[in-house]
Design a protein around this motif. Structure first.
Motif, mmCIF file in Angstrom:
data_model
loop_
_atom_site.group_PDB
_atom_site.id
_atom_site.type_symbol
_atom_site.label_atom_id
_atom_site.label_comp_id
_atom_site.label_asym_id
_atom_site.label_seq_id
_atom_site.Cartn_x
_atom_site.Cartn_y
_atom_site.Cartn_z
ATOM 1 N N ALA A 186 -6.712 -12.529 15.289
ATOM 2 C CA ALA A 186 -5.692 -11.949 14.988
ATOM 3 C C ALA A 186 -5.844 -10.269 13.753
ATOM 4 C CB ALA A 186 -4.672 -12.731 14.208
ATOM 5 N N THR A 187 -5.397 -9.804 13.556
ATOM 6 C CA THR A 187 -5.762 -8.418 12.737
ATOM 7 C C THR A 187 -4.327 -8.093 11.902
ATOM 8 O OG1 THR A 187 -4.709 -7.017 14.444
ATOM 9 C CG2 THR A 187 -7.480 -7.959 14.494
ATOM 10 N N THR A 188 -4.440 -7.295 11.538
ATOM 11 C CA THR A 188 -3.299 -6.565 10.422
ATOM 12 C C THR A 188 -2.307 -6.076 11.966
ATOM 13 O OG1 THR A 188 -4.927 -4.199 9.918
ATOM 14 C CG2 THR A 188 -3.949 -6.530 8.645
ATOM 15 N N CYS A 189 -1.270 -5.860 11.161
ATOM 16 C CA CYS A 189 -0.241 -5.089 12.300
ATOM 17 C C CYS A 189 0.445 -4.151 11.784
ATOM 18 C CB CYS A 189 1.411 -6.573 12.816
ATOM 19 S SG CYS A 189 2.509 -5.911 13.296
ATOM 20 N N CYS A 190 0.292 -3.256 12.555
ATOM 21 C CA CYS A 190 1.297 -1.833 11.688
ATOM 22 C C CYS A 190 -0.087 -0.998 11.191
ATOM 23 C CB CYS A 190 1.595 -2.200 11.388
ATOM 24 S SG CYS A 190 3.709 -2.572 11.713
ATOM 25 N N THR A 191 -1.463 -1.455 11.446
ATOM 26 C CA THR A 191 -2.522 -0.545 11.302
ATOM 27 C C THR A 191 -2.391 0.948 12.749
ATOM 28 O OG1 THR A 191 -3.668 -2.095 9.671
ATOM 29 C CG2 THR A 191 -5.142 -0.058 10.713
ATOM 30 N N VAL A 192 -2.205 2.057 12.729
ATOM 31 C CA VAL A 192 -2.158 2.793 13.700
ATOM 32 C C VAL A 192 -3.712 3.343 13.711
ATOM 33 C CG1 VAL A 192 -0.910 4.466 14.842
ATOM 34 C CG2 VAL A 192 0.109 2.315 14.153
ATOM 35 N N VAL A 193 -3.865 3.896 15.429
ATOM 36 C CA VAL A 193 -5.466 4.072 14.983
ATOM 37 C C VAL A 193 -5.333 5.188 17.059
ATOM 38 C CG1 VAL A 193 -6.252 2.005 16.978
ATOM 39 C CG2 VAL A 193 -7.919 4.371 15.345
ATOM 40 N N ALA A 194 -5.468 6.201 16.406
ATOM 41 C CA ALA A 194 -5.782 7.316 17.247
ATOM 42 C C ALA A 194 -7.103 7.203 18.434
ATOM 43 C CB ALA A 194 -5.156 8.506 17.159
ATOM 44 N N ASP A 246 0.498 1.739 4.660
ATOM 45 C CA ASP A 246 1.026 2.630 4.221
ATOM 46 C C ASP A 246 2.163 2.852 4.631
ATOM 47 O OD1 ASP A 246 1.029 6.209 5.192
ATOM 48 O OD2 ASP A 246 -1.089 6.070 4.588
ATOM 49 N N VAL A 247 2.910 4.392 3.710
ATOM 50 C CA VAL A 247 4.296 4.452 3.791
ATOM 51 C C VAL A 247 4.646 5.739 3.562
ATOM 52 C CG1 VAL A 247 4.789 2.006 2.380
ATOM 53 C CG2 VAL A 247 4.196 4.181 1.556
ATOM 54 N N ARG A 248 3.114 6.336 3.998
ATOM 55 C CA ARG A 248 3.791 8.573 4.370
ATOM 56 C C ARG A 248 4.593 8.714 5.010
ATOM 57 N NH1 ARG A 248 -1.612 9.962 6.766
ATOM 58 N NH2 ARG A 248 -2.792 8.105 5.400
ATOM 59 N N ALA A 249 4.756 7.452 5.796
ATOM 60 C CA ALA A 249 6.506 8.075 6.939
ATOM 61 C C ALA A 249 7.139 7.854 7.127
ATOM 62 C CB ALA A 249 5.693 7.368 8.364
ATOM 63 N N HIS A 250 7.407 7.628 5.732
ATOM 64 C CA HIS A 250 9.345 7.248 5.214
ATOM 65 C C HIS A 250 10.510 7.761 5.509
ATOM 66 C CE1 HIS A 250 9.152 10.437 1.705
ATOM 67 N NE2 HIS A 250 7.909 9.439 2.025
ATOM 68 N N ASP A 251 9.788 9.527 5.428
ATOM 69 C CA ASP A 251 10.440 10.289 6.749
ATOM 70 C C ASP A 251 11.335 10.159 7.545
ATOM 71 O OD1 ASP A 251 11.496 11.760 4.279
ATOM 72 O OD2 ASP A 251 10.003 12.847 4.356
ATOM 73 N N GLU A 252 10.097 9.835 8.763
ATOM 74 C CA GLU A 252 10.294 9.853 9.917
ATOM 75 C C GLU A 252 10.682 8.289 10.355
ATOM 76 O OE1 GLU A 252 7.477 12.626 9.127
ATOM 77 O OE2 GLU A 252 7.584 10.662 8.302
ATOM 78 N N GLU A 255 6.074 1.292 7.935
ATOM 79 C CA GLU A 255 5.296 0.807 7.938
ATOM 80 C C GLU A 255 4.930 0.954 9.905
ATOM 81 O OE1 GLU A 255 4.713 -3.018 6.689
ATOM 82 O OE2 GLU A 255 6.038 -2.391 4.687
ATOM 83 N N TRP A 256 5.789 1.303 10.194
ATOM 84 C CA TRP A 256 5.727 0.500 12.097
ATOM 85 C C TRP A 256 5.588 1.472 12.695
ATOM 86 C CZ3 TRP A 256 11.219 -2.194 12.787
ATOM 87 C CH2 TRP A 256 11.742 -3.526 11.253
ATOM 88 N N MET A 257 5.008 0.589 14.007
ATOM 89 C CA MET A 257 4.352 2.327 15.348
ATOM 90 C C MET A 257 5.134 3.346 15.321
ATOM 91 S SD MET A 257 1.936 3.324 17.123
ATOM 92 C CE MET A 257 0.594 1.543 17.867
ATOM 93 N N ILE A 258 6.070 3.578 15.694
ATOM 94 C CA ILE A 258 6.762 4.698 15.750
ATOM 95 C C ILE A 258 6.819 5.762 14.757
ATOM 96 C CG2 ILE A 258 8.752 6.086 17.287
ATOM 97 C CD1 ILE A 258 9.479 3.134 18.533
ATOM 98 N N PRO A 259 7.539 5.364 13.631
ATOM 99 C CA PRO A 259 7.505 5.966 12.418
ATOM 100 C C PRO A 259 6.190 6.501 12.254
ATOM 101 C CG PRO A 259 8.767 4.018 11.827
ATOM 102 C CD PRO A 259 7.940 3.523 13.094
#
Length: 495
Positions: free
Chosen positions: A77-85, A101-107, A132-136
């Motif tokens: 199990a791992t942290t969720c919404c930790t997004v990597v390209a 990480d909450v940088r995507a608040h506008d998104e 926090e979520w994937m799509i934003p």
């Protein structure tokens, strides 16, 4: 003897454990990794995850003292919404954007503005959507780092990165996808219309091409992974998911009406229902993401244990928790007038406001470190109560809450949670819930158990119960009203 290797990839470290089929932990090893904190932004290096996974796994196997050929399955199990390209070879194109990480608040607001049917999971369509979520976060990449977005072969999560390094397979967990990617297993899968409205339809092609439910086998180890881990290539890799959700399994919370709380850097609260619930201030409910034919209702606090870590950094030395707990326990409810708003990295629920911030209110020159320590625990307890109140307003209540993770190390914190919420707190024999839950899933994937429920019955053992103290609960009822008044008052100052 069949044994299972598990891993719990958290915010600050990865812990590997080896379990037998009875749920006994035979060996454990934890290895830290670096987290880069900046205001509103938190990142990690994915290569650190892999090396830490290998080192911790080897350490746990050595500590268990079992032959490598007795390890029959791996689940993690791992942290969720930790997004990597990632590129075509699974190598990171940039640091991973961490869950907090909450940088995507506008998104996030842009996602909500689409009014897409997939947003039923966000307060019944009324939102808000979390940054926090994937799509934003993916939309933020598209808008702010378009060259990274275009070059990315896969945009996925910590969980999927480890899966690829172990098996060579691109496979998302149904748990993560259903929880944070707006994937709907009963309503057409990916939220294609949502991506189309956002102008990022190509994101769907960048996601893993398989969605695998917890407990199902993804594949077996590649030759390279087997060599690094020192394990047979025949070892099965079983799908896990988000640490907190897999922790529900490890806590034995699988029946409707039960409540779970996973504690650590953050708190997450969950319930299990037989029918869907959608309401403002509550996330979900999510179909089938942990157990077949059941829904999960969710709440969460972004900053909890991480606030205590911040307090330690602020003092310039590790906190003496034994001494602080003793001095804080001697204080009355309310820490002699000190009140903490626990939104140090924003609020998940019931407000879902990434721009909200923490506060210490009522400070005077007589307050000492142990006052702040207790008031922080109380503020976190009030944040939990606010979530349980939102659950109740949506029609979901529980008679007790089962807790796992870091808070279980403090009897004072557990008592404060019981007193502020006004319900008993249960702690299983093994509070390391994500690891125990991963072991249960490994047993299912290895064919030892037919169902997750059966595995829980064998591997999750009862523990202790902390009852609320009536006098403290009455005192906290009054203080809680003042806590609830903090958010709207501070929002005017901070906005």
């Amino acid at each position: 003897m069949a044994c299972f290797l598990t891993a719990d990839g958290g915010t600050e470290s990865l812990r590997a454990r080896v379990y037998d089929a009875d749920g006994t932990c035979l060996g454990t090893s934890a290895v830290p990794y670096k987290t880069d904190f900046k205001p509103g932004r938190v990142e990690q290096n994915p290569e650190d995850w892999w090396q830490t996974f290998v080192n911790a796994a080897q350490g746990a196997i050595r500590a268990a003292g079992v032959p490598a050929d007795q390890i029959t399955a791996i689940c993690y199990a791992t942290t969720c919404c930790t997004v990597v390209a990632l590129d075509e070879n699974g190598r990171a194109l940039r640091p991973a954007i961490m869950w907090m990480d909450v940088r995507a608040h506008d998104e996030a607001q842009a996602v909500l503005d689409t009014a897409d049917p997939a947003l039923a999971l966000n307060g019944g369509g009324k939102g808000p959507v979390s940054a926090e979520w994937m799509i934003p976060k993916s939309l933020w990449l598209k808008r702010n780092e378009p060259e990274i977005f275009e070059k990315a072969h896969r945009i996925c999560e910590y969980q999927d990165f480890i899966t690829y390094r172990l098996t060579g397979e691109w496979a998302a967990s149904l748990d993560n996808a259903g929880l944070r990617w707006h994937y709907r297993s009963r309503e057409g899968g990916w939220a294609s219309s949502l991506l189309q409205k956002l102008g990022i339809p190509e994101l769907e092609e960048k996601w893993p091409n398989r969605v695998v439910a917890p407990g199902d086998v993804v594949g077996t180890l590649t030759a390279a992974a087997a060599n690094e881990l020192g394990l047979p290539a025949s070892v099965k890799v079983v799908q896990g998911g988000a640490d907190a959700l897999i922790g529900m399994i490890g806590l034995g919370v699988h029946r409707p009406g039960q409540l779970a709380m996973i504690t650590g850097s953050s708190h997450l609260q969950f319930g299990v229902t037989e029918t869907p619930i959608h309401a403002q201030g509550v996330w979900g409910s999510y179909a089938d993401i942990v157990y077949p034919d059941r829904w999960i209702v969710e709440g969460g606090q972004t900053s909890t244990g991480s606030i205590l870590n911040w307090l330690s950094r602020l003092t310039g030395a590790p906190l003496d928790f034994e001494r602080l707990n003793a001095k804080a326990a001697a204080l009355p409810p309310g820490a002699e007038g000190l009140l903490v708003q626990d939104h140090f990295q924003g609020n998940r629920t019931p407000h879902t406001d990434p721009l909200s911030r923490g506060a210490l209110v009522g400070l005077n020159l007589g307050h000492e470190l142990h006052h702040i320590f207790r008031a922080t625990m109380e503020g976190i307890g009030f944040g939990t109560r606010a979530i349980l109140d939102a659950f109740a307003q949506a029609g979901y209540t529980g008679e007790e809450i089962t807790v796992g993770g870091g808070a279980t190390a403090s009897d004072l914190w557990l008592q404060i949670h019981a007193d502020t919420a006004g319900i008993p707190v249960r702690v299983p024999a093994s509070p390391d819930a994500p690891s125990t839950g991963s072991a249960v899933l490994a047993g299912v994937g290895a064919g030892i158990f037919d169902t997750i429920d059966e595995g829980i019955g064998v591997m999750v053992h009862p523990g202790r119960l902390i009852e609320p103290r009536a006098d403290n609960t009455r005192a906290y009822d009054e203080i809680y009203t003042r806590y609830c008044a903090l958010y709207p008052a501070l929002k005017q100052v901070l906005s």
